[in-house]
Design a protein around this motif. Structure first.
Motif, mmCIF file in Angstrom:
data_model
loop_
_atom_site.group_PDB
_atom_site.id
_atom_site.type_symbol
_atom_site.label_atom_id
_atom_site.label_comp_id
_atom_site.label_asym_id
_atom_site.label_seq_id
_atom_site.Cartn_x
_atom_site.Cartn_y
_atom_site.Cartn_z
ATOM 1 N N VAL A 43 0.851 -1.183 0.000
ATOM 2 C CA VAL A 43 0.000 0.000 0.000
ATOM 3 C C VAL A 43 0.890 1.237 0.000
ATOM 4 C CG1 VAL A 43 -1.800 1.254 1.230
ATOM 5 C CG2 VAL A 43 -1.805 -1.238 1.246
ATOM 6 N N PHE A 45 0.923 5.422 0.141
ATOM 7 C CA PHE A 45 0.216 6.661 0.484
ATOM 8 C C PHE A 45 0.874 7.797 -0.282
ATOM 9 C CE2 PHE A 45 0.416 10.514 3.120
ATOM 10 C CZ PHE A 45 -0.936 10.834 3.172
ATOM 11 N N THR A 46 0.040 8.636 -0.909
ATOM 12 C CA THR A 46 0.575 9.798 -1.623
ATOM 13 C C THR A 46 0.245 11.078 -0.868
ATOM 14 O OG1 THR A 46 -1.381 9.819 -3.050
ATOM 15 C CG2 THR A 46 0.580 8.724 -3.907
ATOM 16 N N GLU A 48 -3.118 13.420 1.310
ATOM 17 C CA GLU A 48 -4.357 13.283 2.059
ATOM 18 C C GLU A 48 -5.595 13.357 1.166
ATOM 19 O OE1 GLU A 48 -1.200 14.344 4.807
ATOM 20 O OE2 GLU A 48 -1.824 15.200 2.918
ATOM 21 N N THR A 51 -6.615 8.722 -2.892
ATOM 22 C CA THR A 51 -6.864 7.408 -2.283
ATOM 23 C C THR A 51 -5.557 6.625 -2.206
ATOM 24 O OG1 THR A 51 -7.390 6.441 -4.423
ATOM 25 C CG2 THR A 51 -9.232 7.312 -3.147
ATOM 26 N N LEU A 52 -5.534 5.623 -1.360
ATOM 27 C CA LEU A 52 -4.359 4.769 -1.235
ATOM 28 C C LEU A 52 -4.186 3.950 -2.509
ATOM 29 C CD1 LEU A 52 -4.912 3.463 2.392
ATOM 30 C CD2 LEU A 52 -3.248 5.161 1.647
ATOM 31 N N HIS A 53 -2.944 3.710 -2.892
ATOM 32 C CA HIS A 53 -2.637 2.872 -4.046
ATOM 33 C C HIS A 53 -2.291 1.486 -3.507
ATOM 34 C CE1 HIS A 53 -2.325 6.272 -6.914
ATOM 35 N NE2 HIS A 53 -2.012 6.930 -5.797
ATOM 36 N N THR A 54 -3.072 0.481 -3.890
ATOM 37 C CA THR A 54 -2.870 -0.881 -3.400
ATOM 38 C C THR A 54 -2.406 -1.763 -4.550
ATOM 39 O OG1 THR A 54 -4.614 -0.550 -1.776
ATOM 40 C CG2 THR A 54 -3.962 -2.821 -2.212
ATOM 41 N N ASN A 72 3.957 0.773 2.465
ATOM 42 C CA ASN A 72 3.734 -0.171 3.559
ATOM 43 C C ASN A 72 3.685 -1.588 3.001
ATOM 44 O OD1 ASN A 72 3.331 1.696 5.818
ATOM 45 N ND2 ASN A 72 1.646 2.411 4.550
#
Length: 111
Positions: A43, A45-46, A48, A51-54, A72
């Motif tokens: 995962v 994070f870019t 706020e 959305t999260l990139h999974t 992560n």
């Protein structure tokens, strides 16, 4: 009579404590089961407002989004973070269930 009253209060407290413990266990088990099925993903994070990139297909080299901030590792293996977009330089290992800040613009990862 007073002694019987104390016994009943003690029994009620014990029963309440057992019921509370049972509820805690009953709610924790589904959460643990859900975490067990969410394995093998990375995962990123870019910002706020994004959305999260999974990433679930972890074969090969993956270019990070331009605004990537943290990566992560939710896998059972080591993921390598690279400062270049082609996984060509020396990679920094990220252990399972750990994370790391990503390099500025143009990084990538592989597992």
């Amino acid at each position: 009579m007073l002694r019987m009253s104390r016994i009943l209060r003690t029994s009620r407290r014990a029963l309440t404590a057992a019921a509370t413990a049972g509820l805690v266990v009953a709610t924790a088990v589904p959460a643990l089961a859900q975490n067990a099925t969410d394995d093998d993903k990375v995962v990123v994070f870019t910002t706020e407002i994004d959305t999260l990139h999974t990433y679930t297909d972890l074969q090969g080299c993956h270019r990070l989004p331009l605004a990537a901030h943290t990566l992560n590792n939710h896998t059972s293996r080591i993921v390598y973070l690279y400062p270049d977009p082609f996984c060509m330089s020396a990679g920094i290992p990220i252990l399972p269930e750990h994370g790391m800040h990503t390099p500025p613009v143009g990084g990538s990862f592989s597992s």
